[in-house]
Design an enzyme around this catalytic site. Structure first.
Site, mmCIF file in Angstrom:
data_model
loop_
_atom_site.group_PDB
_atom_site.id
_atom_site.type_symbol
_atom_site.label_atom_id
_atom_site.label_comp_id
_atom_site.label_asym_id
_atom_site.label_seq_id
_atom_site.Cartn_x
_atom_site.Cartn_y
_atom_site.Cartn_z
ATOM 1 N N GLY A 10 1.846 -2.034 20.758
ATOM 2 C CA GLY A 10 0.437 -2.211 21.134
ATOM 3 C C GLY A 10 -0.460 -1.256 20.359
ATOM 4 N N ALA A 72 1.718 -2.465 28.934
ATOM 5 C CA ALA A 72 0.828 -2.989 29.974
ATOM 6 C C ALA A 72 0.520 -4.445 29.696
ATOM 7 C CB ALA A 72 -0.482 -2.193 29.997
ATOM 8 N N THR A 74 -2.648 -6.297 29.307
ATOM 9 C CA THR A 74 -4.038 -5.853 29.120
ATOM 10 C C THR A 74 -5.035 -7.015 29.016
ATOM 11 O OG1 THR A 74 -3.634 -5.721 26.749
ATOM 12 C CG2 THR A 74 -3.411 -3.688 27.993
ATOM 13 N N ASP A 114 -10.696 2.242 33.043
ATOM 14 C CA ASP A 114 -11.981 2.305 33.751
ATOM 15 C C ASP A 114 -12.103 1.184 34.801
ATOM 16 O OD1 ASP A 114 -11.926 0.501 31.604
ATOM 17 O OD2 ASP A 114 -14.090 0.571 31.295
ATOM 18 N N TYR A 137 -6.579 -7.197 37.176
ATOM 19 C CA TYR A 137 -6.128 -6.159 36.229
ATOM 20 C C TYR A 137 -6.361 -4.765 36.829
ATOM 21 C CZ TYR A 137 -6.338 -3.158 32.031
ATOM 22 O OH TYR A 137 -6.164 -2.145 31.115
#
Ligand SMILES: NC(=O)c1ccc[n+]([C@@H]2O[C@H](COP(=O)([O-])OP(=O)(O)OC[C@H]3O[C@@H](n4cnc5c(N)ncnc54)[C@H](OP(=O)(O)O)[C@@H]3O)[C@@H](O)[C@H]2O)c1
Length: 299
Positions: A10, A72, A74, A114, A137
């Site tokens: 990634g 992850a 994402t 965030d 998510y």
């Protein structure tokens, strides 16, 4: 010392692998702490973090001392359509790693986002603010954070945002591509955050991992928070593309997952402990574009 990087293909995993293998990046030379290091960099084909058996066998074989979990799911809209899959990778995966780290005495550096906040803030979120995720998510990442904090004493949660790097796809590359294909762009101007370079994040993470600090850290590039529209304008300007960047609202560009209107993070915990090494987002972006466009020219 053995360092395990999961999700190594990634954006961030790739950058971390590079800095740890080369011993330096444009941000500096690795601290002496890393003088004797072996790097084991794997992605889902070599280590699927959702399998506790696979994680445990992997730890028994490689005995990592530090783990950077960059693995992850994402794709924010993809997560919204399949929350179960998101939970498996973003919550169960980190739990498996946290259990293995605790059992084998390893330090865990786990990445978060965030999106654990609801995006209704009016000033940058700090680590002590109470998260309230409102996307699949965000919920899956928040569950992952909690598993790590509950399970592994020697761990850090590093929340970042609006990440771009040399590997993989991201907003910067998409804007360059669309600008060249279409000659104009329309980008939302009512979502505000912190564009963050994977180069800076990887550097900050190796510094943090070399310390004895634990807990939650916000790790985004510094400078004023901006809208995606302002970010796109800076990309065009620095890439020398004379392309109009029109503004639109989130309501005009609906997506399956609700985007936070304001999700700026403040790196307060870093500042109060080992120091905040993240550059201003404009400086980091300019440097990224310089290298990335040079790479493109050479290809
Ligand atoms: N990108 C952003 O803007 C952003 C913003 C805030 C926080 N973050 C966080 O920062 C971290 C790094 O993000 P990134 O942009 O570098 O992510 P990325 O480019 O999407 O890389 C994630 C990697 O993990 C792999 N992976 C997926 N499922 C896995 C599994 N079960 N086991 C092992 N590996 C698996 C992916 O493989 P496949 O590609 O084959 O699925 C991919 O190579 C993540 O924790 C992310 O949540 C990212």
């Amino acid at each position: 010392m053995t360092i395990l990087i999961t999700g190594a293909h990634g954006q961030l995993g790739n950058e971390l692998q590079k800095i740890l293998e080369e011993g330096a990046s444009e941000r500096g030379i690795l601290p002496l702490f890393y003088a004797q290091r072996m790097i084991v960099a794997v992605d889902v084909n070599e280590l699927d973090i959702t399998s506790s058996d696979a994680v445990d066998s992997f730890f028994t074989l490689h005995k990592p001392n530090i783990v950077f979990n960059c693995a992850a799911m994402t794709n924010v809209d993809g997560c919204e359509g399949n929350e179960e899959a998101a939970y498996l990778v973003n919550a169960v995966g980190p739990k498996n790693l946290a259990v293995a780290c605790e059992r084998h005495g390893a330090r865990l550096m786990h990445l978060s986002t965030d999106y654990v906040f609801d995006g209704l803030g009016t000033r940058p979120y700090v680590e002590s603010d109470v998260p309230a995720a409102n996307t699949a998510y965000g919920r899956s990442k928040l569950a992952g954070e909690r598993f790590v904090l509950e399970t592994c004493k020697d761990s850090c949660i590093c929340r970042t945002a609006w990440l771009y790097g040399y590997a993989g796809n991201n907003f910067v590359k998409t804007m360059l591509k669309l600008a060249r294909e279409k000659g104009q762009l329309t980008v939302v101007n009512d979502q505000v955050g912190n564009p963050t370079s994977a180069v800076d994040l990887a550097w900050q993470l190796v510094l943090l991992a070399a310390s004895e600090e634990t807990g939650i850290f916000h790790c985004t590039c510094n400078g004023d928070a901006v809208s995606w529209n302002a970010f796109a304008k800076r990309i065009m300007e620095k890439a020398g593309l004379a392309v109009e960047v029109k503004a639109c609202t989130t309501a005009e560009f609906p997506r399956p997952a609700k985007r936070p209107a304001y999700s700026a993070l403040e790196n307060r915990h870093l500042r109060e402990t080992i120091g905040d090494s993240m550059r201003d987002w404009k400086e980091a972006l300019d440097s990224f574009l310089e290298h990335y466009l040079e790479q493109e020219r050479r290809q």
